[in-house]
Design an enzyme around this catalytic site. Structure first.
Site, mmCIF file in Angstrom:
data_model
loop_
_atom_site.group_PDB
_atom_site.id
_atom_site.type_symbol
_atom_site.label_atom_id
_atom_site.label_comp_id
_atom_site.label_asym_id
_atom_site.label_seq_id
_atom_site.Cartn_x
_atom_site.Cartn_y
_atom_site.Cartn_z
ATOM 1 N N TRP A 1 5.901 11.968 0.436
ATOM 2 C CA TRP A 1 6.332 11.359 1.833
ATOM 3 C C TRP A 1 6.754 12.073 2.640
ATOM 4 O O TRP A 1 6.489 12.034 4.087
ATOM 5 C CB TRP A 1 7.134 10.205 1.432
ATOM 6 C CG TRP A 1 6.265 9.081 0.600
ATOM 7 C CD1 TRP A 1 6.291 8.418 -0.533
ATOM 8 C CD2 TRP A 1 5.174 8.247 1.144
ATOM 9 N NE1 TRP A 1 5.284 7.742 -0.933
ATOM 10 C CE2 TRP A 1 4.744 7.464 0.350
ATOM 11 C CE3 TRP A 1 4.591 8.296 2.487
ATOM 12 C CZ2 TRP A 1 3.600 6.582 0.524
ATOM 13 C CZ3 TRP A 1 3.529 7.585 2.887
ATOM 14 C CH2 TRP A 1 3.006 6.645 1.615
ATOM 15 N N ASP B 1 14.384 9.123 5.476
ATOM 16 C CA ASP B 1 13.448 8.016 5.279
ATOM 17 C C ASP B 1 14.056 7.347 3.969
ATOM 18 O O ASP B 1 14.133 7.821 2.863
ATOM 19 C CB ASP B 1 12.118 8.701 4.764
ATOM 20 C CG ASP B 1 11.309 7.653 4.386
ATOM 21 O OD1 ASP B 1 11.567 6.494 4.160
ATOM 22 O OD2 ASP B 1 9.926 8.032 4.346
ATOM 23 N N LYS C 1 9.715 -3.028 0.388
ATOM 24 C CA LYS C 1 10.447 -2.506 -0.908
ATOM 25 C C LYS C 1 11.517 -3.449 -1.229
ATOM 26 O O LYS C 1 11.725 -4.098 -2.040
ATOM 27 C CB LYS C 1 10.612 -1.030 -1.165
ATOM 28 C CG LYS C 1 9.058 -0.367 -1.041
ATOM 29 C CD LYS C 1 9.286 1.178 -0.711
ATOM 30 C CE LYS C 1 8.115 1.738 -0.027
ATOM 31 N NZ LYS C 1 6.800 1.509 -0.942
HETATM 32 C C1 LIG Z 1 9.425 6.878 1.027
HETATM 33 C C2 LIG Z 1 8.184 6.512 1.908
HETATM 34 N N1 LIG Z 1 8.027 6.883 2.966
HETATM 35 C C3 LIG Z 1 6.865 6.167 3.847
HETATM 36 C C4 LIG Z 1 6.272 5.211 3.244
HETATM 37 C C5 LIG Z 1 5.033 4.749 4.167
HETATM 38 O O1 LIG Z 1 5.537 3.542 4.313
HETATM 39 P P1 LIG Z 1 4.428 2.374 5.176
HETATM 40 O O2 LIG Z 1 3.356 2.094 4.427
HETATM 41 O O3 LIG Z 1 5.123 1.367 5.456
HETATM 42 O O4 LIG Z 1 3.863 3.119 6.348
HETATM 43 C C6 LIG Z 1 6.283 4.830 1.924
HETATM 44 C C7 LIG Z 1 5.496 3.833 1.471
HETATM 45 O O5 LIG Z 1 5.336 3.542 0.047
HETATM 46 C C8 LIG Z 1 7.368 5.435 1.090
HETATM 47 O O6 LIG Z 1 7.445 4.980 -0.130
#
Ligand SMILES: Cc1ncc(COP(=O)(O)O)c(C=O)c1O
Length: 359
Positions: free
Chosen positions: A101, A171, A195
């Site tokens: 991520w 994040d 989540k």
């Molecule tokens: C730590 C993290 N950042 C970003 C995301 C991306 O999120 P989204 O699907 O809401 O764009 C996720 C998705 O699982 C994630 O776990």
């Protein structure tokens, strides 16, 4: 009977919240319509939206000089929105790389500025870990430093907040509300809702006031934090149902005793699952102890030929969504706030039994 859901996201929601939403579905508070059918500008809806923000502020103890925004586009859109909002005056940012991520975040940010990628992955006794901050190649005066507090796929989590002088951007998609945090240490916090907050479709941004005036001029107004802040996150129609449902989750969390109380349960759940994995020769977790995520627990079986059988039998036992992310394979149990201790106990019993029969 509801099963135990270990999905990484969209993830389990508290049953009590779903029941309340069900009760209110057709006729919200005697108004003769569902909340989904209401104008986002109506007095009733605005009260729901404001209550959700007030409860979140209470849960996270958010200081007054921070704005809370209820946006759309997922955390992934924030990978662009953040540099577009924060690189208007100084185009340099540091991105700490600890997994998939944080990598996605810096790749997207590279389109908008000069990104210094800080490699922070290491190994300790063969296990993956986050290296000591003294070894990081942080730059001199970045506009901000970004990191992913909990890497949902790798199951690797920071054991401390990085100490930097530039505004810290985090994040918190998969760890927000799982443990107390000191919001004042951050310039910006963001999280996709699906989540620990509520249903997919909502993205939370918590931003310190003084960072609202650093946007690039070409930024779309819908992505502009200052515009969203001035308009109560309603530059356009927000994700009204997801916002409402997240408000119910915040109420539920307050009823549980708040973030400190749920953190205790989360620690107990994580201790039980990691404790069992460590005691077994059949299962393995690849992360060094100090960086083990308390929300996402990846593990492998000694014999990966048994993976399919494990998942099939788990499902038969009402233990759902235990497959690891498609990019890494293996297993992963996401044990967010809404997964009760009884769910982790049921998982560990199943794992023990499966290992006995197949070890
Ligand atoms: C730590 C993290 N950042 C970003 C995301 C991306 O999120 P989204 O699907 O809401 O764009 C996720 C998705 O699982 C994630 O776990």
């Amino acid at each position: 009977m509801r099963a135990y859901n270990f999905c990484a996201g969209p993830a389990a929601l508290p049953t009590a919240v779903l029941e309340k939403a069900q009760q209110e579905m057709l006729d919200w508070h005697g108004k003769g319509l569902s909340i989904m059918e209401m104008s986002h500008r109506s007095k009733d809806y605005v009260a729901v939206a404001e209550k959700a923000e007030a409860d979140l502020r209470q849960l996270l103890n958010i200081p007054e000089n921070y704005k809370v925004l209820f946006l759309q586009g997922g955390a992934s859109l924030q990978f662009s929105a953040i540099p577009l909002n924060l690189l208007g005056k100084n185009s340099k940012a540091d991105y700490i790389h600890t997994g998939i991520w944080s990598e996605k975040a810096y790749k997207e940010a590279s389109r908008y500025g000069e990104i210094n990628v800080v490699e922070a992955g290491t190994t300790i006794d063969g296990k993956l870990a986050i290296s000591d901050q003294s070894t990081w190649n942080l730059s001199k005066d970045p506009a901000y430093v970004h990191y992913a507090e909990n890497e949902t796929i790798g199951g690797i989590q920071f054991d401390k907040i990085p100490e930097v002088s530039a505004p810290l951007v985090s994040d918190l998609s998969s760890s927000i509300l799982s443990a107390p945090i000191d919001v004042s240490k951050f310039g910006l916090i963001y999280a996709g809702a699906q989540k620990n907050i509520g249903p997919a479709g909502l993205t939370l941004v918590i931003i310190r006031d003084d960072l609202l005036d650093q946007a690039k001029p070409e930024i779309p107004s819908i992505l502009k934090y200052s515009a969203q802040s001035k308009n109560g996150s309603m530059v356009n129609t927000p994700a009204t149902y997801a916002w409402y449902l997240s408000g119910l989750v915040f109420e539920w969390l307050l009823e549980q005793g708040g973030v400190e109380a749920i953190h205790k349960v989360n620690l107990e759940k994580a201790k039980l699952l990691y404790g069992y994995i460590d005691s077994s020769d059949f299962y393995n977790n690849p992360i060094a102890i100090q960086n083990r995520s308390i929300m996402n627990v990846p593990f492998t079986l000694a014999n990966s030929d048994l993976d399919k059988q494990f998942l099939k039998e788990a499902e038969e036992n009402r233990l759902l969504n235990l497959a690891g992310h498609r990019s890494v394979g293996g297993m992963r149990a996401s044990i967010y706030n809404a997964v009760p201790l009884a769910g982790v106990q049921a998982l560990v019993s199943f794992m023990e039994d499966f290992a006995k029969r197949n070890g």
